[in-house]
Enzyme design. Structure first.
Site, short mmCIF file in Angstrom:
data_model
loop_
_atom_site.label_atom_id
_atom_site.label_comp_id
_atom_site.label_asym_id
_atom_site.label_seq_id
_atom_site.Cartn_x
_atom_site.Cartn_y
_atom_site.Cartn_z
N MET A 267 -12.91 3.68 -10.46
CA MET A 267 -12.48 3.55 -11.30
C MET A 267 -11.09 2.03 -11.38
O MET A 267 -10.46 1.95 -10.31
CB MET A 267 -11.66 4.91 -11.19
CG MET A 267 -10.18 4.97 -12.27
SD MET A 267 -11.13 4.70 -14.28
CE MET A 267 -9.51 3.87 -14.84
N ASN A 269 -8.42 1.33 -12.03
CA ASN A 269 -7.04 1.18 -12.14
C ASN A 269 -6.31 -0.13 -12.11
O ASN A 269 -6.90 -1.37 -11.38
CB ASN A 269 -6.52 2.36 -11.27
CG ASN A 269 -7.09 3.46 -11.29
OD1 ASN A 269 -7.31 4.22 -11.84
ND2 ASN A 269 -7.42 3.56 -10.14
N GLU A 302 -16.04 -2.87 -12.23
CA GLU A 302 -14.68 -2.51 -12.29
C GLU A 302 -13.62 -4.01 -11.97
O GLU A 302 -12.93 -3.79 -12.77
CB GLU A 302 -13.97 -1.38 -10.83
CG GLU A 302 -14.92 -0.45 -10.47
CD GLU A 302 -15.59 0.69 -11.54
OE1 GLU A 302 -14.69 0.67 -12.39
OE2 GLU A 302 -16.46 0.66 -12.14
N1 TRP Z 1 -13.88 3.74 -15.70
C1 TRP Z 1 -14.55 4.60 -15.16
C2 TRP Z 1 -15.58 3.17 -14.74
O1 TRP Z 1 -15.15 2.16 -14.42
C3 TRP Z 1 -15.70 5.46 -14.63
C4 TRP Z 1 -14.44 6.96 -14.33
C5 TRP Z 1 -14.37 7.21 -12.87
C6 TRP Z 1 -13.88 8.59 -14.87
N2 TRP Z 1 -14.04 8.22 -12.39
C7 TRP Z 1 -13.91 9.16 -13.41
C8 TRP Z 1 -14.64 9.05 -16.36
C9 TRP Z 1 -13.46 10.03 -14.07
C10 TRP Z 1 -14.36 10.28 -16.28
C11 TRP Z 1 -13.18 11.03 -15.27
O2 TRP Z 1 -16.85 3.86 -15.08
ZN ZN Z 2 -16.33 1.81 -16.37
#
Ligand code: TRP
Ligand code: ZN
Length: 882
Positions: A267, A269, A302
């Site tokens: 993720m 963040n 990421e």
């Molecule tokens: N945005 C994340 C990615 O780069 C995707 C993601 C990570 C996600 N954890 C999650 C989406 C939990 C839904 C729920 O791909």
């Molecule tokens: Zn992504």
């Protein structure tokens, strides 16, 4: 539904900008062992002229108090239900202070604030922030965050959040605190907090404008030796984004934290990425070459989100592909640049054609920009990610490298700090290049995989060659009719020597050497080339220039010619795949009809040519050539999928190749043996891959001597790649070596959770008649844990998705097993349970008996009480396919 709860559908057409904006957020977390208290102070402004009440999202929260401009609100001043908190009377500008209580230790959903291996961490995308505090939990509400974390110093020595550390210190009762401030406004889904016992490695990156960025990777102390490759990948990603997109990192620090319990890959963040530990931790003994490649790809992905996603974010979740499609395209470009070979493209196309084409033809089919959803977590799909990336790739192809860069420069400049739409993205590319992509936009709104039917004709008198191209797109659940797509069709015409003929379209002056991209816009059109002095062999859809199904008649001889000579490596590989698909499908039919199975020599001879030249030819390419199309991919070509017949046919071809080419496989296996210690680089990866594929073929011969050789490789390998390859071949056999190898492996690695995932998945994918019983046993083993998504994927996921013969056994035992696991998992982790339901969503593709058995499971799931929105949506949409 027994509970009578019906999911609400959210529609894109209902989108309205929010009536309230939150400008600043101050959060304080009091981390506890039983519960955590969250204090939130929000500055809120009402949009001019809006009179609607303020409705804050909130789930699984216990409200302790609310104050508006310092006044404690009594219960009559607000309304609360399981999803929201409503305030009817609020001023135009005000400060809201909310105190809530949450239970991270009991949070098995892995959404919101939860505990993994004793450490606190968050996952807020898509709608997890509302499980932390009441908030306007939508991506178009962007605020600056200041976060205070207070916790026991001994249990949680490391306290992290987004941005810069502005203060820290000790408190009473063994507690300490840290205050973090993120200067960039961001949507709540990018918020993150981590607290726990973590060790870190540190490094530095100097940006293009010579700013120094501190890089850290945090892991559990016993994993500290396994972070170097992730760190090196991060630095390469940062340099690549500067060189290729002109994007520089914007904060003074960049942190990555690895956790074992995580629903997805990682993720993005802001400034504080949280990763599934699978995509961070590696050393040669525990990680395979594939693991290394994934780590590089996910770290890049990421990191690239910092611009494509964070600095420019999504207006609403219908725009998810704005960040995901673009970022996948960027990580694909990055990975390809690092390995410098066509293999990355082959793998990406394989994934798209196997999983995305299937999704596009099933009950969950949706456009790259969906029109509606019930549960957004169900829309993190191969369509949003992989097809979304293909759509961006087509834009790149149509504009060319320079034009595309001009477009992305304008996009980042124009929308920096905004929450925007896929339309804004296309608009920026149009404006920067003065082109019109209005027809191209259909790729965002129309679901389904277009089919191209191509016919060729050569006119020897006129010396012209014509390609007539027709396109059509099959209906999908909400879209019976489609308009023609605008797409780039990259082609070349080979002369009898295998050289590309310079191409000149009738009426156009410039002769283009070799490859040319045709722009298709109409339902039917014809392209005629002149000065073509002999009937050429066409190479169509080079590099897989558009996500379509191509239908074009070629003889086996022509395919072999392309396999040998095509100047486009992707299409060379593709010619070999098409030959293999044709052979296996006809063997499948023979198997079903009880005919004798036989393979024509033309394919075997073509492969032999490559094996002969394995020293000079590209070894990674030969390896790809030897990997036969998967059962999954092949099943998409069958009217009614017959898993047993497919498996038998494919295995027969593998065995035939093994027998006919045994000497080559033996020689290459020995010649490619190396005494050098493990190193991860493209040449060595290619060597190991090809060598292990040869071993795999030799193992098809089921000879004791080869079993022993395989066992020897397993025992003596200094790296996981060679050891796991050998183990996986042994796992398919009934040899004595199998049991020894599995138990040696277990004893050596039982402390390493990620390696144990491999141990589980190898047994779950074994092609043996007792695999189902073994999987059932393993689900009670201490190495398996239902609350850990990696374990669920390794055992249940692998068996049900990658062991088609066994999972689809006519007894229906596999289906019952999966159905039960879905029901067990749903109350714990609905996101993961819903992923498993999608396996059943393709029930219509099978014979009536299997259909009934799978449908029974779906019906049973649909009747279970308190079903999550996630599982309910996929289950009911799948059942609707009647
Ligand atoms: N945005 C994340 C990615 O780069 C995707 C993601 C990570 C996600 N954890 C999650 C989406 C939990 C839904 C729920 O791909
Ligand atoms: Zn992504």
């Amino acid at each position: 539904m027994s509970e009578g709860k019906i999911n609400k559908t959210v529609y894109l057409k209902d989108y309205c900008p929010p009536d309230y904006q939150i400008k600043t957020v101050h959060l304080s977390f009091y981390l506890g062992e039983e519960h955590t208290r969250v204090y939130s102070k929000l500055s809120i402004t009402r949009s001019l002229g809006k009179k609607t009440p303020l409705i804050l999202h909130g789930e699984a929260l216990k409200l302790l108090s609310i104050q508006l401009n310092g006044q404690l609100l009594t219960e009559s001043a607000y309304q609360i239900n399981s999803e929201s908190l409503t305030l009817h009377q609020v001023p135009d500008y005000f400060i809201l202070e909310i105190e809530t209580k949450i239970y991270p230790q009991k949070n098995t959903t892995l959404s919101g604030l939860y505990v993994s291996e004793g450490n606190f961490c968050t996952q807020c995308e898509a709608e997890g922030f509302r499980r932390i505090t009441y908030f306007l939990d939508c991506p178009d509400v962007m605020a600056t965050y200041t976060t205070t974390i207070i916790g026991n110093k001994e249990k949680y020595p490391v306290l992290l959040s987004n941005g810069n550390l502005i203060d820290q210190g000790d408190k009473e009762n063994g507690e300490h605190f840290a205050i973090w401030q993120d200067p960039f406004p961001k949507p709540s889904y990018l918020f993150a907090l981590v607290a726990g016992k973590l060790s870190s490695i540190q490094d530095k990156f100097i940006t293009l404008s010579r700013r120094e960025v501190n890089l850290s990777i945090y892991v559990q102390p016993h994993n500290i030796e396994k972070c170097t490759y992730a760190m090196a990948s991060l630095k390469r990603s940062m340099a690549w984004d500067e060189q290729v997109y002109g994007r520089e990192y914007d904060l003074d620090n960049y942190m990555i934290v690895a956790v074992d319990d995580f629903n997805m890959g990682a993720m993005e963040n802001k400034g504080l990425n949280i990763f599934n530990s699978k995509f961070v931790l590696a050393n040669p003994e525990t990680a395979t070459d594939t693991d290394y490649q994934y780590i590089e790809g996910v770290i890049g992905h990421e990191y690239f989100h910092n611009w494509s996603g964070n600095r420019v974010t999504c207006r609403d979740w219908f725009q998810l592909s704005l960040k995901e499609g673009f970022t996948v395209f960027r990580d694909q470009q990055f990975s390809a640049s690092q390995s410098g070979s066509v293999v990355k493209r082959i793998e990406d196309v394989n994934r798209l054609r196997t999983y995305q084409f299937r999704e596009d033809a099933g009950p969950m089919a949706h456009p790259v920009r969906p029109e509606s959803y019930e549960e957004i977590n169900n829309f993190y799909t191969v369509t949003i990610y992989e097809k979304g990336a293909e759509v961006v790739r087509m834009l790149h192809t149509l504009l060319g490298e320079t034009g595309f860069r001009k477009g992305t420069d304008l996009y980042f400049e124009r929308h920096n700090g905004q929450a925007v739409t896929t339309d804004d993205f296309v608009k920026a590319l149009e404006d920067a290049n003065q082109v019109d992509f209005s027809q191209f936009r259909l790729w965002y709104s129309q679901a389904g995989t277009p089919e191209l039917h191509v016919q060729s004709s050569y006119d020897a008198d006129q010396q012209t060659y014509s390609l007539k191209i027709k396109q059509a797109c099959p209906p999908t659940p909400d879209q019976p009719y489609k308009k023609p797509f605008h797409l780039p069709l990259t082609i070349g015409l080979l002369d009898s020597q295998g050289k590309d003929i310079p191409l000149q379209l009738v009426g156009e002056n410039n002769r283009i050497k070799g490859t040319q991209t045709l722009e298709i816009k109409n339902q039917e059109e014809t392209f005629t080339f002149e000065n073509i002095s002999m009937s050429p062999t066409p190479s169509l859809l080079r590099g897989f220039s558009a996500p379509v199904k191509l239908h074009f008649e070629l003889s086996d001889k022509e395919r072999c010619f392309l396999l040998a000579y095509d100047n486009d490596s992707f299409n060379r590989w593709e010619a070999g795949q098409q030959l293999a698909v044709k052979i296996i499908l006809s063997l499948t039919k023979d198997y079903q009809e009880g005919n004798l199975l036989k393979v024509s020599s033309i394919f075997i001879e073509a492969i032999a040519k490559f094996l002969e030249n394995y020293k000079t030819d590209n070894q990674s390419f030969i390896a790809q050539l030897l990997i036969l199309p998967s059962e999954h991919y092949l099943s998409e070509f069958m009217e009614v999928i017959d898993p047993e017949a497919l498996y038998q046919a494919r295995t027969f071809l593998r065995k035939t190749l093994a027998h006919s080419l045994k000497d080559y496989f033996n020689t290459i296996y020995h010649q490619l043996t190396s005494e050098k210690p493990y190193s991860f680089n493209p040449q060595e990866v290619a060597r190991r891959t090809l060598r292990n594929i040869c071993l795999g073929y030799l193992m098809m011969l089921d000879e004791t001597e080869i079993h022993q050789r395989c066992f020897h490789q397993f025992k003596t390998a200094d790296n996981m790649t060679d050891s796991i390859a050998a183990l996986s071949y042994l796992a398919d056999t009934k040899s004595t070596e199998r049991e020894s190898a599995l138990s040696i492996f277990y004893e050596r690695w039982k402390q390493d959770s990620l390696v144990m995932d491999k141990w589980l998945s190898i047994q779950a994918s074994a092609k043996r008649d007792d695999t189902f019983e073994i999987v059932e046993q393993l689900s009670g083993h201490s190495a398996f844990k239902l609350t850990n998504p990696n374990k669920v994927r390794a055992l249940i996921g692998t068996f049900c998705q990658n062991n088609l013969v066994n999972f689809h056994h006519p007894s229906g035992n596999g289906y019952k097993f999966l159905g039960e696991y879905i029901c067990k998992l749903d109350p714990l982790n609905p996101q993961i349970a819903a992923r498993l339901v999608s396996i059943f969503s393709f029930w219509k593709r099978y014979d009536p008996k299997r259909q009934t058995l799978m449908k029974d499971q779906l019906e049973q799931i649909s009747r279970s009480p308190n079903l999550s929105k996630d599982v309910q949506e996929i289950t009911l949409k799948s059942l609707k396919m009647n």
